[in-house]
Scaffold this active site. Structure first.
Site, PDB file in Angstrom:
ATOM      1  N   PRO A  23       0.839  -1.210   0.000  1.00  0.00           N
ATOM      2  CA  PRO A  23       0.000   0.000   0.000  1.00  0.00           C
ATOM      3  C   PRO A  23       0.869   1.254   0.000  1.00  0.00           C
ATOM      4  O   PRO A  23       1.816   1.364   0.783  1.00  0.00           O
ATOM      5  CB  PRO A  23      -0.796  -0.132   1.301  1.00  0.00           C
ATOM      6  CG  PRO A  23       0.033  -1.022   2.171  1.00  0.00           C
ATOM      7  CD  PRO A  23       0.753  -1.957   1.255  1.00  0.00           C
ATOM      8  N   GLN A 101      -6.961  -1.246   2.155  1.00  0.00           N
ATOM      9  CA  GLN A 101      -6.359  -0.918   3.443  1.00  0.00           C
ATOM     10  C   GLN A 101      -7.193   0.180   4.097  1.00  0.00           C
ATOM     11  O   GLN A 101      -7.361   1.272   3.541  1.00  0.00           O
ATOM     12  CB  GLN A 101      -4.915  -0.431   3.284  1.00  0.00           C
ATOM     13  CG  GLN A 101      -4.230  -0.247   4.637  1.00  0.00           C
ATOM     14  CD  GLN A 101      -2.857   0.377   4.516  1.00  0.00           C
ATOM     15  OE1 GLN A 101      -2.746   1.559   4.210  1.00  0.00           O
ATOM     16  NE2 GLN A 101      -1.819  -0.393   4.761  1.00  0.00           N
ATOM     17  N   GLY A 177      -2.432  -0.630  10.935  1.00  0.00           N
ATOM     18  CA  GLY A 177      -1.980  -0.472  12.308  1.00  0.00           C
ATOM     19  C   GLY A 177      -0.513  -0.090  12.383  1.00  0.00           C
ATOM     20  O   GLY A 177       0.143  -0.347  13.393  1.00  0.00           O
ATOM     21  N   ALA A 178      -0.008   0.548  11.316  1.00  0.00           N
ATOM     22  CA  ALA A 178       1.426   0.789  11.182  1.00  0.00           C
ATOM     23  C   ALA A 178       1.726   2.248  10.881  1.00  0.00           C
ATOM     24  O   ALA A 178       0.831   3.088  10.753  1.00  0.00           O
ATOM     25  CB  ALA A 178       1.984  -0.093  10.060  1.00  0.00           C
ATOM     26  N   TYR A 181       0.053   5.938  12.122  1.00  0.00           N
ATOM     27  CA  TYR A 181      -1.356   6.320  12.064  1.00  0.00           C
ATOM     28  C   TYR A 181      -2.047   5.866  13.345  1.00  0.00           C
ATOM     29  O   TYR A 181      -1.419   5.328  14.253  1.00  0.00           O
ATOM     30  CB  TYR A 181      -1.991   5.769  10.789  1.00  0.00           C
ATOM     31  CG  TYR A 181      -1.343   6.360   9.555  1.00  0.00           C
ATOM     32  CD1 TYR A 181      -1.538   7.703   9.227  1.00  0.00           C
ATOM     33  CD2 TYR A 181      -0.491   5.605   8.755  1.00  0.00           C
ATOM     34  CE1 TYR A 181      -0.918   8.269   8.124  1.00  0.00           C
ATOM     35  CE2 TYR A 181       0.136   6.168   7.645  1.00  0.00           C
ATOM     36  CZ  TYR A 181      -0.078   7.501   7.335  1.00  0.00           C
ATOM     37  OH  TYR A 181       0.546   8.066   6.252  1.00  0.00           O
TER      38      TYR A 181
END
Length: 366
Positions: A23, A101, A177-178, A181
């Site tokens: 992404p 995503q 979850g990275a 953010y």
């Protein structure tokens, strides 16, 4: 033929090969967040270039504070869903699968058409400066501390967006979850200074992540692929490390598995790089040892090492970012033994939009 080119079963889906498009933010949707023909051309290009899985850029999940960038796509209304359907159909027609995503920007917020005030776990701004590639904001805003109502809005937004994604025809969902953010912020000891049930211990800092995974799983049912992308560093603080180290990261992977995640997508900067406060393990090397959950690995995957990484992480998918940006037909080039270009960051300037990339390609005959 290389093992990475062989079809692989990943959860309930058979992919034509083990390569995934990582992404990457492109800020090229309509001002209202609706995906458009330019984006359809963009994602179709990667599917035609041989990627077995295409993972979209981060897509916002509510009309409150989830959007982080101008011209970021959303998936919160009928217009958004219809825009994504066109993209999905074209990716499928090219023989690939596509995951969306889902992302909430939290404090890492540069533009939002619904509000001027970011929300975060605490009143703590990101380190460093906003990304010039994605906007003109000169300094981060101080986020407001989220209350229980704000937190429930986040959970509900992820769940509704997941249901919208399934209805649109996406093949699966990746929760973001990275990279600094919102969900990563709650796990982070830099951002999260709370003293309630969402702060302090790792178990508490994980609570929102677990609640979101559970809500998404409930929204889409048991047989639909759901995963989460995990990192330690953020886009403006690449050196951040989880203080609980490898054992803490294993706890995170086990927690999201138990909440209903089918896979984790680790992003390590380099798949082989040490990325903990001590020891010599990477996120991927920890995650691959956790039973009952699949793995997508990302970080430094290139034409020279993809088979070694595939051998080290059997059955995983390999997510390619920079080399994919430079070579949308990266997989087909590998098959054909053609030269793989290096990424020229000029294609992402002055802003990392699809239009600017195409202009660079036309100018450079690429």
């Amino acid at each position: 033929m290389s093992d990475t080119m062989q079809a692989v079963d990943f959860r309930s889906i058979r992919f034509p090969n083990r390569f995934a498009l990582a992404p990457m933010t492109r800020t090229s949707a309509g001002a209202d967040g609706t995906p458009n023909a330019l984006m359809a051309d963009h994602y179709e290009r990667y599917a035609q270039g041989g990627f077995g899985l295409v993972i979209t850029e981060g897509t916002y999940t509510d009309d409150k504070a989830s959007q982080g960038y101008a011209n970021q796509p959303g998936i919160i209304n009928d217009s958004h869903v219809e825009g994504w359907k066109t993209i999905i159909d074209r990716v499928h027609a090219a023989g690939s699968r596509i995951f969306v995503q889902l992302m909430h920007a939290g404090a890492q917020f540069q533009a939002n058409r619904y509000t001027d005030q970011p929300l975060g776990p605490s009143e703590v701004a990101p380190k460093g400066a906003p990304l010039g590639l994605y906007g003109d904001q000169q300094a981060w805003r101080i986020p407001s501390t989220m209350n229980d109502s704000d937190i429930q809005t986040v959970i509900d937004g992820f769940a509704r967006s997941a249901a919208n994604a399934k209805a649109a025809g996406f093949d699966g969902i990746e929760i973001h979850g990275a990279n600094g953010y919102l969900l990563n912020q709650f796990m982070s000891t830099h951002f999260n200074r709370r003293n309630d049930n969402y702060g302090g211990t790792l178990e508490n800092r994980l609570r929102l992540v677990v609640d979101v995974v559970r809500a998404v799983r409930k929204a889409v049912g048991d047989d639909y692929p759901v995963g989460i992308r995990l990192s330690q560093g953020t886009v403006t603080d690449p050196d951040y490390q989880l203080p609980e180290g490898a054992a803490g990261f294993r706890q995170i992977v086990e927690a999201v598995r138990d909440a209903g995640a089918d896979f984790v997508h680790t992003t390590d900067g380099d798949v082989h790089r040490q990325h903990f406060v001590s020891g010599d393990e990477s996120l991927a090397s920890v995650a691959v040892t956790v039973e009952g959950i699949d793995l997508i690995v990302n970080g430094g995957i290139e034409e020279t090492n993809h088979q070694d990484i595939a051998n080290r992480f059997p059955g995983t998918l390999l997510a390619v970012g920079k080399k994919a940006l430079a070579n949308p037909d990266f997989v087909q080039r590998l098959k054909d033994g053609k030269e793989i270009a290096e990424l020229d960051f000029q294609m992402l300037l002055p802003k990392a939009t699809i239009t600017n990339e195409l202009a660079w390609r036309e100018q450079n005959g690429s």
